[in-house]
Design a protein around this motif. Structure first.
Motif, PDB file in Angstrom:
ATOM      1  N   UNK A 158     -41.527   5.804 -17.807  1.00  0.00           N
ATOM      2  CA  UNK A 158     -42.765   5.113 -17.473  1.00  0.00           C
ATOM      3  C   UNK A 158     -43.869   6.144 -17.279  1.00  0.00           C
ATOM      4  N   UNK A 159     -44.991   5.908 -17.956  1.00  0.00           N
ATOM      5  CA  UNK A 159     -46.158   6.772 -17.774  1.00  0.00           C
ATOM      6  C   UNK A 159     -47.348   5.903 -17.395  1.00  0.00           C
ATOM      7  N   UNK A 160     -48.298   6.507 -16.703  1.00  0.00           N
ATOM      8  CA  UNK A 160     -49.498   5.762 -16.308  1.00  0.00           C
ATOM      9  C   UNK A 160     -50.709   6.685 -16.363  1.00  0.00           C
ATOM     10  N   UNK A 161     -51.856   6.067 -16.567  1.00  0.00           N
ATOM     11  CA  UNK A 161     -53.118   6.804 -16.557  1.00  0.00           C
ATOM     12  C   UNK A 161     -54.193   5.875 -16.006  1.00  0.00           C
ATOM     13  N   UNK A 162     -55.100   6.450 -15.243  1.00  0.00           N
ATOM     14  CA  UNK A 162     -56.151   5.681 -14.583  1.00  0.00           C
ATOM     15  C   UNK A 162     -57.499   6.332 -14.813  1.00  0.00           C
ATOM     16  N   UNK A 163     -58.544   5.504 -14.765  1.00  0.00           N
ATOM     17  CA  UNK A 163     -59.901   6.014 -14.883  1.00  0.00           C
ATOM     18  C   UNK A 163     -60.829   5.121 -14.068  1.00  0.00           C
ATOM     19  N   UNK A 164     -61.977   5.639 -13.705  1.00  0.00           N
ATOM     20  CA  UNK A 164     -62.981   4.852 -12.992  1.00  0.00           C
ATOM     21  C   UNK A 164     -62.488   4.363 -11.641  1.00  0.00           C
ATOM     22  N   UNK A 165     -62.661   3.066 -11.381  1.00  0.00           N
ATOM     23  CA  UNK A 165     -62.285   2.483 -10.094  1.00  0.00           C
ATOM     24  C   UNK A 165     -60.810   2.674  -9.773  1.00  0.00           C
ATOM     25  N   UNK A 166     -59.962   2.664 -10.789  1.00  0.00           N
ATOM     26  CA  UNK A 166     -58.531   2.846 -10.540  1.00  0.00           C
ATOM     27  C   UNK A 166     -58.206   4.287 -10.166  1.00  0.00           C
ATOM     28  N   UNK A 167     -59.019   5.207 -10.618  1.00  0.00           N
ATOM     29  CA  UNK A 167     -58.806   6.612 -10.282  1.00  0.00           C
ATOM     30  C   UNK A 167     -59.409   6.942  -8.918  1.00  0.00           C
ATOM     31  N   UNK A 168     -60.575   6.389  -8.638  1.00  0.00           N
ATOM     32  CA  UNK A 168     -61.320   6.744  -7.434  1.00  0.00           C
ATOM     33  C   UNK A 168     -60.997   5.896  -6.209  1.00  0.00           C
ATOM     34  N   UNK A 169     -60.519   4.682  -6.423  1.00  0.00           N
ATOM     35  CA  UNK A 169     -60.279   3.767  -5.313  1.00  0.00           C
ATOM     36  C   UNK A 169     -58.778   3.537  -5.151  1.00  0.00           C
ATOM     37  N   UNK A 170     -58.195   4.139  -4.122  1.00  0.00           N
ATOM     38  CA  UNK A 170     -56.750   4.040  -3.897  1.00  0.00           C
ATOM     39  C   UNK A 170     -56.310   2.603  -3.640  1.00  0.00           C
ATOM     40  N   UNK A 171     -57.140   1.811  -2.990  1.00  0.00           N
ATOM     41  CA  UNK A 171     -56.792   0.419  -2.696  1.00  0.00           C
ATOM     42  C   UNK A 171     -56.673  -0.371  -3.997  1.00  0.00           C
ATOM     43  N   UNK A 172     -57.643  -0.200  -4.882  1.00  0.00           N
ATOM     44  CA  UNK A 172     -57.622  -0.892  -6.176  1.00  0.00           C
ATOM     45  C   UNK A 172     -56.395  -0.486  -6.980  1.00  0.00           C
ATOM     46  N   UNK A 173     -56.107   0.810  -7.039  1.00  0.00           N
ATOM     47  CA  UNK A 173     -54.945   1.303  -7.781  1.00  0.00           C
ATOM     48  C   UNK A 173     -53.654   0.758  -7.192  1.00  0.00           C
ATOM     49  N   UNK A 174     -53.525   0.768  -5.868  1.00  0.00           N
ATOM     50  CA  UNK A 174     -52.312   0.268  -5.228  1.00  0.00           C
ATOM     51  C   UNK A 174     -52.120  -1.222  -5.466  1.00  0.00           C
ATOM     52  N   UNK A 175     -53.207  -1.995  -5.447  1.00  0.00           N
ATOM     53  CA  UNK A 175     -53.112  -3.426  -5.741  1.00  0.00           C
ATOM     54  C   UNK A 175     -52.608  -3.648  -7.162  1.00  0.00           C
ATOM     55  N   UNK A 176     -53.144  -2.888  -8.103  1.00  0.00           N
ATOM     56  CA  UNK A 176     -52.706  -2.988  -9.495  1.00  0.00           C
ATOM     57  C   UNK A 176     -51.218  -2.666  -9.611  1.00  0.00           C
ATOM     58  N   UNK A 177     -50.791  -1.573  -8.999  1.00  0.00           N
ATOM     59  CA  UNK A 177     -49.402  -1.169  -9.094  1.00  0.00           C
ATOM     60  C   UNK A 177     -48.460  -2.180  -8.449  1.00  0.00           C
ATOM     61  N   UNK A 178     -48.884  -2.805  -7.355  1.00  0.00           N
ATOM     62  CA  UNK A 178     -48.073  -3.857  -6.729  1.00  0.00           C
ATOM     63  C   UNK A 178     -47.936  -5.057  -7.657  1.00  0.00           C
ATOM     64  N   UNK A 179     -49.022  -5.412  -8.332  1.00  0.00           N
ATOM     65  CA  UNK A 179     -48.983  -6.562  -9.236  1.00  0.00           C
ATOM     66  C   UNK A 179     -48.037  -6.368 -10.413  1.00  0.00           C
ATOM     67  N   UNK A 180     -47.947  -5.152 -10.901  1.00  0.00           N
ATOM     68  CA  UNK A 180     -47.091  -4.933 -12.052  1.00  0.00           C
ATOM     69  C   UNK A 180     -45.690  -4.420 -11.674  1.00  0.00           C
ATOM     70  N   UNK A 181     -45.452  -4.159 -10.401  1.00  0.00           N
ATOM     71  CA  UNK A 181     -44.167  -3.582  -9.973  1.00  0.00           C
ATOM     72  C   UNK A 181     -42.983  -4.421 -10.427  1.00  0.00           C
ATOM     73  N   UNK A 182     -43.073  -5.716 -10.352  1.00  0.00           N
ATOM     74  CA  UNK A 182     -41.955  -6.564 -10.758  1.00  0.00           C
ATOM     75  C   UNK A 182     -41.709  -6.496 -12.263  1.00  0.00           C
ATOM     76  N   UNK A 183     -42.736  -6.189 -13.023  1.00  0.00           N
ATOM     77  CA  UNK A 183     -42.591  -6.084 -14.482  1.00  0.00           C
ATOM     78  C   UNK A 183     -41.905  -4.787 -14.877  1.00  0.00           C
ATOM     79  N   UNK A 184     -41.995  -3.764 -14.026  1.00  0.00           N
ATOM     80  CA  UNK A 184     -41.426  -2.460 -14.363  1.00  0.00           C
ATOM     81  C   UNK A 184     -39.954  -2.331 -13.997  1.00  0.00           C
ATOM     82  N   UNK A 185     -39.425  -3.291 -13.249  1.00  0.00           N
ATOM     83  CA  UNK A 185     -38.023  -3.164 -12.863  1.00  0.00           C
ATOM     84  C   UNK A 185     -37.110  -3.792 -13.866  1.00  0.00           C
TER      85      UNK A 185
END
Length: 74
Positions: free
Chosen positions: A47-74
């Motif tokens: 699994x690889x990931x890359x972020x830019x803009x709000x996802x790179x600068x805002x930890x809350x936004x990035x963490x929300x995104x990662x939580x939303x897709x966590x079930x898809x990655x298992x």
């Protein structure tokens, strides 16, 4: 390294084409080269990931995104 470059290139293409406030890309792949090396690695997933803009600068936004897709990655 090819998968990581692809992930970064997709982020750049989305950024250049759409000019969004943020981009997040996650790629999960099974690699044939790893599967051929032995039975223990038959279900290896990279699994690889890359972020830019709000996802790179805002930890809350990035963490929300990662939580939303966590079930898809298992």
């Amino acid at each position: 390294h090819v998968q990581q470059r692809l992930t970064t290139q997709i982020v750049q293409a989305i950024k250049e084409s759409l000019n969004p406030r943020g981009v997040a890309v996650v790629i999960e792949a099974k690699h044939l080269c790893m599967m051929r090396r032995g039975v223990q690695k038959q279900n290896s997933v990279t699994t690889t990931s890359a972020f830019d803009g709000e996802f790179l600068n805002n930890h809350v936004t990035r963490n929300e995104f990662l939580k939303l897709i966590a079930s898809k990655l298992s």
